[in-house]
Enzyme design. Structure first.
Site: not given
Length: 229
Positions: A54, A57, A87-88, A105, A173
């Site tokens: 992460y 990311r 969802q991002n 999320h 999506t």
């Protein structure tokens, strides 16, 4: 009163900003075993790997910019009461100027206390790397991400938004990730539904499909909705 426009976005809307998707042929799951870097079990086994994943990311995100699709949705607030369910885990909707965003999320730019999931800490571009030893205000932290094998705490909030929609839109999506894919089931009968994706999944006949990448698709959507204003 403005119509309530509820928009569900997935990885496809950020792909044109250079954010790698997870499931495409060159996606992140081709480089990393998903259960190693995005599951509760993986975090217990190797938290250092997940922190590293992460961190990478975040660096990629801070080098990215909102694209025309993100900006177009923000501009639609002039004519609609726009609510985005994403969802991002990126912050590109926020940076584009959207006002109402539900992150299903989690959020990449935040971490949360290991001993209190409600205690969040914002990271900055110049100080965004964490490790299992990172302590903020006396708390060890973890990425503010909903891992596989964990509940999706914002799903009920998202359902309430969809139930109030006058228009519902799905962008970028595959409609295979649950529970997000199930939001379509909560749209009231008779509410117009639009689906923007260059490779759309099979959808019910009452859904208007715009088979375009997000940037062109949002532009077409705005043209279509403008006829009814």
């Amino acid at each position: 009163m403005k119509k309530r426009l509820v928009i569900s976005t997935g990885a496809g809307i950020s792909a044109e900003s250079g954010i790698r998707t997870f499931r495409d042929a060159d996606g992140l799951w081709e480089s990393y075993p998903v259960m190693d870097v995005a599951s509760a079990d993986g975090f217990r086994r190797n938290p250092a790997l997940i922190h590293k994943f992460y961190n990478e990311r975040r660096h990629a995100l801070y080098n990215a910019q909102p694209n025309a699709a993100h900006i177009g949705l923000a501009q639609m607030e002039r004519d609609f009461d726009v609510r985005i369910i994403t969802q991002n885990v990126d912050d590109l909707h926020e940076r584009a100027g959207s006002s109402h965003i539900v992150h299903l999320h989690g959020e990449l730019t935040k971490v949360r206390a290991m001993d209190n999931p409600d205690l969040l800490f914002a990271l900055s571009p110049d100080n965004c790397d964490t490790t299992p030893d990172t302590i903020i205000d006396g708390h060890h932290v973890r990425p503010h991400i909903v891992f596989f094998q964990e509940a999706v705490p914002m799903f009920e909030v998202a359902v309430r938004e969809v139930e109030q929609a006058d228009i519902f839109v799905i962008i970028g999506t595959s409609l295979v990730v649950y529970p997000a894919a199930a939001l379509l089931n909560y749209v009231r009968p008779g509410v117009p539904i639009y689906y923007i994706d260059p490779h759309p999944a099979a959808v019910p006949a009452n859904v208007t499909v715009i088979a375009e990448p997000a940037t062109r698709g949002v532009e077409k959507l705005r043209e279509m909705l403008a006829r009814d204003l």
